[in-house]
Scaffold this motif. Structure first.
Motif, PDB file in Angstrom:
ATOM      1  N   UNK A 247       0.860  -1.183   0.000  1.00  0.00           N
ATOM      2  CA  UNK A 247       0.000   0.000   0.000  1.00  0.00           C
ATOM      3  C   UNK A 247       0.900   1.238   0.000  1.00  0.00           C
ATOM      4  N   UNK A 248       0.293   2.418  -0.027  1.00  0.00           N
ATOM      5  CA  UNK A 248       1.049   3.659   0.149  1.00  0.00           C
ATOM      6  C   UNK A 248       1.716   3.646   1.518  1.00  0.00           C
ATOM      7  N   UNK A 249       3.031   3.868   1.562  1.00  0.00           N
ATOM      8  CA  UNK A 249       3.698   3.874   2.862  1.00  0.00           C
ATOM      9  C   UNK A 249       3.280   5.087   3.694  1.00  0.00           C
ATOM     10  N   UNK A 250       2.744   6.123   3.061  1.00  0.00           N
ATOM     11  CA  UNK A 250       2.243   7.277   3.807  1.00  0.00           C
ATOM     12  C   UNK A 250       1.079   6.901   4.707  1.00  0.00           C
ATOM     13  N   UNK A 251       0.330   5.879   4.332  1.00  0.00           N
ATOM     14  CA  UNK A 251      -0.739   5.379   5.192  1.00  0.00           C
ATOM     15  C   UNK A 251      -0.155   4.955   6.540  1.00  0.00           C
ATOM     16  N   UNK A 252       0.997   4.293   6.494  1.00  0.00           N
ATOM     17  CA  UNK A 252       1.670   3.835   7.710  1.00  0.00           C
ATOM     18  C   UNK A 252       2.281   5.003   8.480  1.00  0.00           C
ATOM     19  N   UNK A 253       3.031   5.843   7.771  1.00  0.00           N
ATOM     20  CA  UNK A 253       3.763   6.898   8.462  1.00  0.00           C
ATOM     21  C   UNK A 253       2.837   7.945   9.081  1.00  0.00           C
ATOM     22  N   UNK A 254       1.708   8.212   8.455  1.00  0.00           N
ATOM     23  CA  UNK A 254       0.771   9.170   9.046  1.00  0.00           C
ATOM     24  C   UNK A 254       0.163   8.608  10.331  1.00  0.00           C
ATOM     25  N   UNK A 255      -0.002   7.284  10.391  1.00  0.00           N
ATOM     26  CA  UNK A 255      -0.494   6.638  11.602  1.00  0.00           C
ATOM     27  C   UNK A 255       0.592   6.654  12.685  1.00  0.00           C
ATOM     28  N   UNK A 256       1.814   6.324  12.292  1.00  0.00           N
ATOM     29  CA  UNK A 256       2.932   6.370  13.231  1.00  0.00           C
ATOM     30  C   UNK A 256       3.097   7.767  13.815  1.00  0.00           C
ATOM     31  N   UNK A 257       2.908   8.774  12.976  1.00  0.00           N
ATOM     32  CA  UNK A 257       3.137  10.153  13.400  1.00  0.00           C
ATOM     33  C   UNK A 257       2.241  10.548  14.566  1.00  0.00           C
ATOM     34  N   UNK A 258       0.955  10.205  14.481  1.00  0.00           N
ATOM     35  CA  UNK A 258       0.079  10.630  15.576  1.00  0.00           C
ATOM     36  C   UNK A 258       0.055   9.632  16.732  1.00  0.00           C
ATOM     37  N   UNK A 259       0.378   8.368  16.480  1.00  0.00           N
ATOM     38  CA  UNK A 259       0.386   7.390  17.572  1.00  0.00           C
ATOM     39  C   UNK A 259       1.670   7.441  18.399  1.00  0.00           C
ATOM     40  N   UNK A 260       2.789   7.778  17.763  1.00  0.00           N
ATOM     41  CA  UNK A 260       4.054   7.828  18.492  1.00  0.00           C
ATOM     42  C   UNK A 260       4.397   9.229  18.991  1.00  0.00           C
ATOM     43  N   UNK A 261       3.678  10.234  18.534  1.00  0.00           N
ATOM     44  CA  UNK A 261       3.882  11.582  19.039  1.00  0.00           C
ATOM     45  C   UNK A 261       5.316  12.063  18.880  1.00  0.00           C
ATOM     46  N   UNK A 262       5.904  12.565  19.964  1.00  0.00           N
ATOM     47  CA  UNK A 262       7.268  13.094  19.916  1.00  0.00           C
ATOM     48  C   UNK A 262       8.301  12.038  19.543  1.00  0.00           C
ATOM     49  N   UNK A 263       7.970  10.777  19.715  1.00  0.00           N
ATOM     50  CA  UNK A 263       8.919   9.700  19.427  1.00  0.00           C
ATOM     51  C   UNK A 263       8.903   9.307  17.947  1.00  0.00           C
ATOM     52  N   UNK A 264       8.051   9.950  17.173  1.00  0.00           N
ATOM     53  CA  UNK A 264       8.017   9.706  15.724  1.00  0.00           C
ATOM     54  C   UNK A 264       9.339  10.110  15.077  1.00  0.00           C
ATOM     55  N   UNK A 265      10.080  10.988  15.711  1.00  0.00           N
ATOM     56  CA  UNK A 265      11.350  11.454  15.140  1.00  0.00           C
ATOM     57  C   UNK A 265      12.315  10.296  14.890  1.00  0.00           C
ATOM     58  N   UNK A 266      12.173   9.208  15.630  1.00  0.00           N
ATOM     59  CA  UNK A 266      13.038   8.051  15.430  1.00  0.00           C
ATOM     60  C   UNK A 266      12.593   7.191  14.240  1.00  0.00           C
ATOM     61  N   UNK A 267      11.389   7.412  13.760  1.00  0.00           N
ATOM     62  CA  UNK A 267      10.785   6.520  12.777  1.00  0.00           C
ATOM     63  C   UNK A 267      10.547   7.152  11.419  1.00  0.00           C
ATOM     64  N   UNK A 268      10.530   8.480  11.348  1.00  0.00           N
ATOM     65  CA  UNK A 268      10.046   9.158  10.144  1.00  0.00           C
ATOM     66  C   UNK A 268      10.953   8.948   8.949  1.00  0.00           C
ATOM     67  N   UNK A 269      10.362   9.124   7.795  1.00  0.00           N
ATOM     68  CA  UNK A 269      11.032   8.979   6.513  1.00  0.00           C
ATOM     69  C   UNK A 269      11.028  10.344   5.837  1.00  0.00           C
ATOM     70  N   UNK A 270      12.134  10.688   5.196  1.00  0.00           N
ATOM     71  CA  UNK A 270      12.234  12.023   4.594  1.00  0.00           C
ATOM     72  C   UNK A 270      11.644  12.151   3.209  1.00  0.00           C
ATOM     73  N   UNK A 271      11.274  11.046   2.576  1.00  0.00           N
ATOM     74  CA  UNK A 271      10.820  11.119   1.184  1.00  0.00           C
ATOM     75  C   UNK A 271       9.339  10.875   0.999  1.00  0.00           C
ATOM     76  N   UNK A 272       8.515  11.389   1.910  1.00  0.00           N
ATOM     77  CA  UNK A 272       7.083  11.090   1.880  1.00  0.00           C
ATOM     78  C   UNK A 272       6.301  12.148   1.104  1.00  0.00           C
ATOM     79  N   UNK A 273       5.196  11.730   0.515  1.00  0.00           N
ATOM     80  CA  UNK A 273       4.296  12.613  -0.229  1.00  0.00           C
ATOM     81  C   UNK A 273       3.400  13.354   0.771  1.00  0.00           C
ATOM     82  N   UNK A 274       3.519  14.673   0.822  1.00  0.00           N
ATOM     83  CA  UNK A 274       2.794  15.452   1.823  1.00  0.00           C
ATOM     84  C   UNK A 274       1.281  15.384   1.629  1.00  0.00           C
ATOM     85  N   UNK A 275       0.812  15.396   0.377  1.00  0.00           N
ATOM     86  CA  UNK A 275      -0.634  15.319   0.139  1.00  0.00           C
ATOM     87  C   UNK A 275      -1.205  14.008   0.658  1.00  0.00           C
TER      88      UNK A 275
END
Length: 331
Positions: A247-275
């Motif tokens: 699937x779109x990996x943004x589906x995963x990362x957007x979920x990680x972003x709000x579920x992990x909060x401040x700790x998302x910084x350890x998980x984020x990817x720099x090449x994601x589609x903002x839309x």
């Protein structure tokens, strides 16, 4: 001893010995609470070996109706999917509890069941308040593991057991789902009903900004802190993997972003589609609010947790449409 389990004492004893050998006898079986989709038992043997019994009993799934209403290949619930995804992830070095045996015969019972590795440890969120060094020791490898999972690519999206994996715009399926879940929320929550039209317009506006794509990564699908166990060596394991798919990996990362909060910084990817990130973020809040509300309506035992899920995500939806999320999509 008192014995309450999907399998009788004799059945489970026979199964344990069939898989591990004659030296394994049941000492204790405990129901592990918290899951909304499958039933889980901790099985302790007299020789101190511990494993887990998973049972996919649809009649005890809090989302039975939604599973039955889905088209073949769209459901995220089955022993088959668990086994396929387990093999797929393990082959690629992604830690997830080992499957000792999967029983899908259904000769005695109308459900699949399996004996699975017991990971002695704690949910990853227990480490959110640890010292920075320990957090890094747990979360940086988790980020690498997630990135490695997403690095498995496909030109089609969908689940591993789906012969009808598709090309095209997978986000359109999410839009349809978000509309259904928004309708459910609006039927029961007046503050959502009052803003239903604006939420719908925001969803459609965000979806229309998404440009076509022809490649997809392999994602867990619901990777919150409650679906990551950390063992005594501080090694993370992914659990509840039935919903994994391309699937779109943004589906995963957007979920990680709000579920992990401040700790998302350890998980984020720099090449994601903002839309895509914005669209999936709004969908996740709608979906989680709807799911929490259904748990409340269907007798989920942890009512406090379900209520918190509804309240947090409902407010997140309202906050999003008040400008912050929608305005970011135009930056």
């Amino acid at each position: 001893m008192d014995f309450v389990c999907h399998l009788t004492h004799e059945e489970l004893q026979q199964y344990l010995r069939q898989v591990f050998g004659s030296g394994y006898s049941i000492a204790r079986v405990d129901r592990m609470h918290g899951g909304a989709q499958k039933v889980v038992y901790k099985v302790v043997s007299t020789n101190h070996f511990t494993c887990v019994l998973y049972v996919w009993d649809l009649s005890m799934n809090y989302f039975q109706q939604e599973i039955e209403d889905k088209e073949p290949g769209e459901s995220s619930y089955s022993g088959e999917l668990f086994e396929l995804n387990n093999k797929f992830l393990t082959k690629r070095g992604i830690r997830t509890p080992a499957v000792y045996d999967m029983n899908r015969v259904r000769d005695r019972h109308p459900f699949d069941f399996a004996l699975v590795e017991y990971v002695s440890g704690r949910p990853v969120e227990d480490y959110f308040q640890s010292d920075p060094e320990t957090q890094e020791q747990v979360l940086i490898p988790l980020g690498h593991m997630i990135a490695a999972m997403h690095a498995s690519h496909s030109e089609t999206f969908g689940k591993l057991n789906s012969g009808g994996r598709r090309r095209g715009d997978c986000h359109k399926l999410i839009l349809e789902n978000a509309i259904k879940r928004l309708q459910y929320l609006s039927q029961h929550l007046s503050d959502v009903a009052a803003k239903q039209d604006k939420v719908l317009l925001t969803l459609e506006d965000l979806a229309s900004a998404i440009k076509p794509r022809g490649h997809y990564g392999f994602i867990h699908g619901e990777l919150g802190p409650d679906h990551v166990l950390v063992n005594e060596k501080l090694e993370p394991y992914l659990i509840d993997i039935e919903g994994a798919e391309f699937f779109d990996i943004e589906h995963e990362y957007s979920f990680l972003e709000f579920r992990f909060g401040n700790h998302y910084k350890y998980l984020k990817d720099g090449g994601l589609d903002r839309d895509r990130m914005l669209f999936y973020k709004l969908h996740h809040h709608i979906s989680c609010a709807s799911g929490g509300l259904k748990l409340l309506h269907r007798g989920f035992p942890d009512k406090c947790l379900a209520r918190q899920i509804v309240e947090y995500n409902t407010q997140s939806v309202i906050h999003f449409i008040q400008g912050q999320g929608a305005e970011c999509s135009r930056e």
